[in-house]
Design an enzyme around this catalytic site. Structure first.
Site, PDB file in Angstrom:
ATOM      1  N   ALA A 435       0.791  -1.240   0.000  1.00  0.00           N
ATOM      2  CA  ALA A 435       0.000   0.000   0.000  1.00  0.00           C
ATOM      3  C   ALA A 435       0.821   1.287   0.000  1.00  0.00           C
ATOM      4  O   ALA A 435       0.247   2.371  -0.017  1.00  0.00           O
ATOM      5  CB  ALA A 435      -0.987   0.027   1.173  1.00  0.00           C
ATOM      6  N   ASP A 436       2.152   1.205  -0.007  1.00  0.00           N
ATOM      7  CA  ASP A 436       2.967   2.428  -0.100  1.00  0.00           C
ATOM      8  C   ASP A 436       4.304   2.105  -0.752  1.00  0.00           C
ATOM      9  O   ASP A 436       5.374   2.347  -0.185  1.00  0.00           O
ATOM     10  CB  ASP A 436       3.163   3.049   1.282  1.00  0.00           C
ATOM     11  CG  ASP A 436       3.708   4.478   1.213  1.00  0.00           C
ATOM     12  OD1 ASP A 436       3.870   5.001   0.086  1.00  0.00           O
ATOM     13  OD2 ASP A 436       3.989   5.068   2.273  1.00  0.00           O
ATOM     14  N   ILE A 437       4.242   1.570  -1.949  1.00  0.00           N
ATOM     15  CA  ILE A 437       5.460   1.165  -2.664  1.00  0.00           C
ATOM     16  C   ILE A 437       6.088   2.391  -3.304  1.00  0.00           C
ATOM     17  O   ILE A 437       5.454   3.094  -4.089  1.00  0.00           O
ATOM     18  CB  ILE A 437       5.137   0.114  -3.734  1.00  0.00           C
ATOM     19  CG1 ILE A 437       4.538  -1.136  -3.074  1.00  0.00           C
ATOM     20  CG2 ILE A 437       6.383  -0.253  -4.533  1.00  0.00           C
ATOM     21  CD1 ILE A 437       3.858  -2.050  -4.061  1.00  0.00           C
ATOM     22  N   ASN A 441      10.738   3.885   0.433  1.00  0.00           N
ATOM     23  CA  ASN A 441      10.470   2.771   1.337  1.00  0.00           C
ATOM     24  C   ASN A 441      11.283   1.536   0.967  1.00  0.00           C
ATOM     25  O   ASN A 441      10.824   0.409   1.125  1.00  0.00           O
ATOM     26  CB  ASN A 441       8.971   2.447   1.341  1.00  0.00           C
ATOM     27  CG  ASN A 441       8.158   3.536   2.018  1.00  0.00           C
ATOM     28  OD1 ASN A 441       8.604   4.141   2.994  1.00  0.00           O
ATOM     29  ND2 ASN A 441       6.976   3.811   1.493  1.00  0.00           N
ATOM     30  N   TYR A 466       3.485  13.230   0.108  1.00  0.00           N
ATOM     31  CA  TYR A 466       2.148  12.809   0.524  1.00  0.00           C
ATOM     32  C   TYR A 466       1.230  14.032   0.500  1.00  0.00           C
ATOM     33  O   TYR A 466       1.658  15.154   0.799  1.00  0.00           O
ATOM     34  CB  TYR A 466       2.175  12.209   1.939  1.00  0.00           C
ATOM     35  CG  TYR A 466       2.928  10.901   2.028  1.00  0.00           C
ATOM     36  CD1 TYR A 466       2.261   9.688   2.108  1.00  0.00           C
ATOM     37  CD2 TYR A 466       4.326  10.885   2.022  1.00  0.00           C
ATOM     38  CE1 TYR A 466       2.955   8.486   2.181  1.00  0.00           C
ATOM     39  CE2 TYR A 466       5.029   9.690   2.093  1.00  0.00           C
ATOM     40  CZ  TYR A 466       4.334   8.488   2.172  1.00  0.00           C
ATOM     41  OH  TYR A 466       5.024   7.306   2.241  1.00  0.00           O
TER      42      TYR A 466
END
Length: 580
Positions: A435-437, A441, A466
């Site tokens: 959900a946050d590739i 990260n 973001y």
């Protein structure tokens, strides 16, 4: 713009080998056709009438997928073209332009990326020859299809030109787009046969030359081949044929907590937390790597393993996880000022990475409880690991003349992308939706080993990436990495992660650029549904950009899975290191 298809088939007597080329049920459904399969070539013969259907390609399809297989050695060559690059960029595909039709049923996707609004024509030429015998069987197929770009663009079929009253020519019942085989001269047949034979001989010589070249001793090639062999053989990782290509999970990325509220179908977060729980007093923070408003990512120390101080479950023991007994660790910690919701999301997101070890995933080996003070997450120490985004930008820095000081090569960037796909395939096999590739990260070592991290504190450590677009509780989301269906409020699934992976590969190929930098976050959904996508980076190979385009298909079902992406990128990397 008229849709047309011209098919020329030259058949000389031969004991034929079976060849099938068709659209499968997913493609026929997308085109509104009743057939479960729509054949262009069946059992080595052209199907009458199959090329007369206009098959208008709508704005919400990112391309067209053909399925094919052969029971003998058929040599193919293909090319495609856009009639108007201001409306549609040049088509591309991941497979080679010249090769052998696969024996097993497989498919290839031709990406048709929109560049503007309007209608363009997609032209596709495919030449196929059966070369088993001295006589040649050749199929020469040329297809033209209208491609619509833009939600409100409609296909209009122009009226046929007026007939000349003095023209007494009898019209061809097959239409202007079909050629009558009976009118084809034997001279032309012979010319095509001879030309196909010569082409085959040249290609065979070329392939033989390159095969010898690829087998010369070369360290980079050996590394690539070894990596590919390992990739194909690991039963617990990405062994061919073991992964469900349509693994999907329920969960809505726009619910409260973008990453944490995606449903994990494995063990509960509570049981995972308990299995790796450590006492907060055993952790000390040493060197700060990145600091945000409420959290910190740093190098730290974990006290010696003590059964009286550390509660462990069946997954984490002294033998299975020696890092728990070591001194050097990586730590993400809440440093104060966090709400109860922030702490809940912090722990829930990290719990998804309590997994079996994997070379491309930074798994969690310890989590402290919020009941014993501010929580922290413990990861294995990576001796020379840095955040991937920071590394890419560092290597992109230039001198006064604009020349990169430490440039990364294209094969290196492709290798980084392949490892990212491999790590995400491991997560998909474990039914974990990240959900946050993004490159922010991931960690990378000096040997270019990529490790995906859990995304905890992402919005705190990289606030500029973001945005709040009216989500619940004003949550800030990675809008420009999100799939169109997730931006529209739909569930965040494995297919949504594939979209984000495509954006991350674009980051890698641009060495840290921000995607859609000039586009307003609030306009992203409309921008994407109109068919607009990121441009091809200057140094990005066509094969990699084609793969990105497939990841950005508007329909989740049209996107490749991580198993396919992993194999494709590793094989392309092996090919690059072979030819360089």
């Amino acid at each position: 713009m008229a849709a047309s298809a011209i098919v020329l088939c030259v058949l000389l007597r031969i004991v034929g080998g079976t060849l099938d080329i068709y659209l499968d049920k997913n493609e026929t459904k997308a085109f509104g056709m009743s057939e479960s399969r729509f054949y262009y070539v069946r059992n080595g013969d052209l199907v009458d009438g199959s090329f007369r259907n206009p098959h208008v390609i709508p704005y919400d399809k990112s391309g067209i997928r053909f399925t094919w297989n052969a029971q003998s050695s058929w040599l193919y060559s293909m090319r495609f073209q856009s009639s108007d690059e201001s409306v549609m960029r040049q088509p591309s595909t991941l497979i080679n332009a010249i090769g052998i039709v696969p024996r097993n049923v497989s498919s290839f996707f031709i990406s048709l990326p929109c560049a503007g609004t309007g209608e363009a024509t997609f032209r596709f030429a495919l030449n196929i020859s059966d070369l088993r015998y001295s006589s040649v069987r050749a199929l020469i197929v040329s297809i033209q299809r209208p491609r619509l770009c833009g939600r409100n663009v409609k296909h209009v079929t122009p009226a046929p030109p007026p007939k000349d009253p003095n023209d007494n020519t009898v019209s061809n019942k097959g239409g202007d787009d079909s050629l009558d085989e009976e009118k084809t001269s034997w001279t032309f047949k012979l010319t095509v046969a001879v030309a196909s034979t010569i082409l085959a001989i040249v290609i065979i010589i070329f392939i033989g030359f390159q095969y010898r070249k690829c087998n010369e001793p070369k360290l980079s090639e050996a590394q690539a081949r070894a990596e590919l062999i390992t990739l194909r053989s690991l039963p617990g990782d990405v062994a061919l044929g073991t992964m469900n290509p349509k693994t999907t999970l329920n969960g809505n990325c726009n619910d409260s907590g973008y990453a944490s509220r995606v449903v994990d179908s494995g063990r509960s977060a509570a049981s995972k937390l308990k299995s790796v729980q450590v006492d907060r007093r055993r952790i000390s923070l040493e060197v700060t790597v990145k600091e945000g408003t409420i959290g910190i990512f740093c190098l730290g120390k974990l006290g010696h393993f003590d059964p009286d101080m550390v509660s462990v479950g069946s997954r984490v023991t002294r033998e299975k996880s020696p890092h728990l007994g070591g001194e050097d660790v990586l730590v993400k910690a809440i440093k104060g000022g966090a709400s109860d919701r922030d702490i809940h999301q912090f722990l829930a997101t990290a719990s998804k990475f309590v997994l079996d070890p994997h070379r491309n995933v930074l798994t969690v080996i310890g989590i402290t409880s919020a009941m014993t003070g501010l929580p922290a997450i413990v990861y294995p120490f990576v001796s020379d690991g840095v955040i991937l985004k920071e590394m890419l930008r560092k290597h992109k820095k230039t001198n006064a003349s604009g020349i990169p000081l430490q440039p990364l090569s294209v094969p290196q960037l492709v290798y980084i992308s392949a490892q990212l796909a491999r790590g995400l395939n491991h997560l998909a096999r474990n039914r974990v939706v990240h959900a946050d590739i993004a490159t922010r990260n991931c960690l990378i070592t000096g040997q270019l080993q990529v490790m995906i991290t859990d995304g905890v504190l992402g919005s705190d450590l990289y606030p500029d990436e973001y945005d709040s677009i009216g989500g619940p509780n004003g949550e800030r989301l990675p809008v420009k990495w999100m799939a169109a269906e997730t931006l529209a409020g739909g569930p965040c699934r494995t297919e949504s992660n594939v979209w984000s992976f495509g954006v991350s590969v674009w980051e890698i190929m641009t060495q840290g650029d921000v995607p859609y930098e000039k586009e307003s976050p609030g306009n992203m959904l409309a921008y994407l549904t109109e068919g607009q996508r990121l441009d091809q980076p200057p140094s990005c190979p066509n094969q990699v950009f084609s793969l990105m385009g497939q990841c950005w298909a508007l329909s989740p079902e049209d996107r490749p899975n991580f198993h396919q992406l992993t194999i494709s990128l590793h094989e392309f990397y092996a090919a690059l290191t072979c030819f360089i």
